[in-house]
Scaffold this motif. Structure first.
Motif, PDB file in Angstrom:
ATOM      1  N   TYR A 133       0.825  -1.442  -0.094  1.00  0.00           N
ATOM      2  CA  TYR A 133       0.015   0.197   0.391  1.00  0.00           C
ATOM      3  C   TYR A 133       0.740   1.506   0.058  1.00  0.00           C
ATOM      4  O   TYR A 133       1.747   1.130   0.503  1.00  0.00           O
ATOM      5  N   TYR A 156       0.745   5.250   0.838  1.00  0.00           N
ATOM      6  CA  TYR A 156      -0.109   6.342   1.188  1.00  0.00           C
ATOM      7  C   TYR A 156       0.364   7.743   1.317  1.00  0.00           C
ATOM      8  O   TYR A 156       1.586   8.064   1.344  1.00  0.00           O
ATOM      9  N   PHE A 161      -4.890   7.023   1.850  1.00  0.00           N
ATOM     10  CA  PHE A 161      -4.512   6.471   0.773  1.00  0.00           C
ATOM     11  C   PHE A 161      -4.603   7.126  -0.462  1.00  0.00           C
ATOM     12  O   PHE A 161      -5.064   7.956  -0.706  1.00  0.00           O
ATOM     13  N   TYR A 164      -3.708   0.320  -3.960  1.00  0.00           N
ATOM     14  CA  TYR A 164      -3.044  -1.054  -2.851  1.00  0.00           C
ATOM     15  C   TYR A 164      -2.248  -1.852  -4.451  1.00  0.00           C
ATOM     16  O   TYR A 164      -2.798  -2.105  -5.348  1.00  0.00           O
ATOM     17  N   ASP A 221      -7.261  -1.788  -6.129  1.00  0.00           N
ATOM     18  CA  ASP A 221      -6.669  -1.073  -5.934  1.00  0.00           C
ATOM     19  C   ASP A 221      -6.166   1.560  -5.947  1.00  0.00           C
ATOM     20  O   ASP A 221      -5.559   0.990  -5.845  1.00  0.00           O
ATOM     21  N   SER A 279      -7.811   4.410  -6.753  1.00  0.00           N
ATOM     22  CA  SER A 279      -8.835   4.481  -6.062  1.00  0.00           C
ATOM     23  C   SER A 279      -8.126   6.262  -5.428  1.00  0.00           C
ATOM     24  O   SER A 279      -9.258   7.635  -5.584  1.00  0.00           O
ATOM     25  N   GLY A 339      -4.415  -9.586   1.067  1.00  0.00           N
ATOM     26  CA  GLY A 339      -4.997  -7.825   1.226  1.00  0.00           C
ATOM     27  C   GLY A 339      -5.864  -8.108   2.372  1.00  0.00           C
ATOM     28  O   GLY A 339      -6.900  -9.215   2.867  1.00  0.00           O
ATOM     29  N   GLY A 340      -6.074  -6.993   3.611  1.00  0.00           N
ATOM     30  CA  GLY A 340      -6.913  -6.911   4.207  1.00  0.00           C
ATOM     31  C   GLY A 340      -6.562  -7.326   5.749  1.00  0.00           C
ATOM     32  O   GLY A 340      -6.623  -7.286   6.968  1.00  0.00           O
ATOM     33  N   GLY A 362     -11.481  -4.279   0.805  1.00  0.00           N
ATOM     34  CA  GLY A 362      -9.715  -3.870  -0.452  1.00  0.00           C
ATOM     35  C   GLY A 362      -8.587  -3.745   0.960  1.00  0.00           C
ATOM     36  O   GLY A 362      -7.793  -4.424   0.201  1.00  0.00           O
ATOM     37  N   GLY A 363      -9.059  -4.025   2.025  1.00  0.00           N
ATOM     38  CA  GLY A 363      -8.004  -3.702   2.906  1.00  0.00           C
ATOM     39  C   GLY A 363      -7.273  -2.760   3.444  1.00  0.00           C
ATOM     40  O   GLY A 363      -6.424  -2.094   4.225  1.00  0.00           O
TER      41      GLY A 363
END
Lengths: 113, 110
Positions: free
Chosen positions: A33, A35, A45, A48, A56, A58, A98-99, B95-96
Motif C-alpha cells: 500500500y 499512503y 490512501f 494498493y 485499487d 482510487s 490483502g486485508g 479491499g483492505g
C-alpha cells in the motif's frame, strides 16, 4: 527480520520535475500500500497492489501519479510535473495478504520548492 | 463515505491512565487498528481488534469496541513519558485499505 524500507528518506525537488520513490516491502508480503501524510493529518490512501497488479488505485489524486510493482515485490511511486502541493511524507506499508495488519516503512519526505 | 474522527489533544500526568477515543462510520470494517507515531518516525502498529470482539487487552493497552455506536477507545495504563506520541485510529475499507483519523497527540507530563 527486516521491516519495510523506503528510499530516499528525504527528497527535495523543484516544481515541475519528475520524482520516483521506492518501497521495499517485508519479504513474502503479497499486499503493498502507498499512503500520503500531510502535516498534521492522518495518512491518506493512494494505491494498493496485490502481487503485481494494482487492485485499487482510487486514491491517486490525478494522472501525474503512477505506481508500479513489476515483480510483485519492490514498488515505485512516480510523480510527474511535481507541484508544491505534492509536498508530504509518502508512506508505504505491506501486509501478508490483502486485508490483514499493515506494517509501515519510515516514509519519504518529499519537498517541492 | 468513510470517516474516522478523533480528538486532537490529550494531556495526562505520568502514572495516570490515558484514554483515546475514536468514532468511525463504516459498519462493515472487519478490523480496527491503533497506530503510534513518534516525531519524525513512521507508524508503529500497536494493536488491533476484530469487529466481533468487544474488548482486547495487551499488557498496558486495552481496546474497547462499541460496534452499535461505532466507537473505539484505547486505554493506556500507567502512562509513561515514552508514551508521548500521536495515536491514530484506523478502520479497514473493502479491499483492505486503511482509513485513518487525524490523530490524537498525547502529552505525558512528569
Amino acid at each position: 527480520g527486516a521491516g519495510v524500507s523506503q528510499t530516499p528518506s528525504n527528497k527535495v525537488t523543484e516544481k515541475g520535475k519528475y520524482v520516483e520513490l521506492r518501497c521495499d516491502p517485508i519479504s513474502g508480503h503479497t499486499a503493498l500500500y502507498w499512503y500520503r501524510q500531510s502535516l498534521g493529518q492522518g495518512p491518506e490512501f493512494l494505491i494498493y497492489f496485490q502481487g503485481t497488479g494494482a487492485a485499487d488505485d482510487s486514491g491517486l489524486p490525478n494522472d501525474r501519479f503512477f505506481a508500479v510493482r513489476p515483480e510483485g515485490s519492490v514498488s515505485t511511486l512516480k510523480i510527474q510535473r511535481t507541484e508544491r502541493g505534492d509536498s508530504a511524507v509518502y508512506l508505504c506499508a505491506s501486509s501478508p495478504g490483502g486485508g490483514g495488519e499493515q506494517y509501515f516503512g519510515p516514509g519519504t519526505r518529499l519537498t517541492v520548492t | 463515505g468513510e470517516d474516522v474522527e478523533q480528538s486532537l489533544f490529550l494531556s495526562v500526568r505520568e502514572g495516570d491512565s490515558s484514554v483515546i477515543n475514536c468514532t468511525y462510520t463504516d459498519s462493515s470494517s472487519t478490523y480496527l487498528y491503533w497506530y503510534k507515531q513518534e516525531p519524525g518516525a513512521g507508524l508503529q502498529l500497536l494493536t488491533y481488534i476484530f469487529s466481533n470482539m468487544d474488548m482486547k487487552q495487551d499488557q498496558r493497552l486495552t481496546v474497547l469496541l462499541n460496534k452499535k455506536d461505532k466507537h473505539l477507545s484505547l486505554r493506556i495504563a500507567d502512562t509513561q513519558t515514552g508514551d508521548s506520541a500521536i495515536y491514530f485510529c484506523a478502520e479497514t475499507s473493502p479491499g483492505g485499505k486503511l482509513i485513518f483519523g487525524q490523530g490524537t497527540e498525547l502529552s505525558v507530563k512528569p
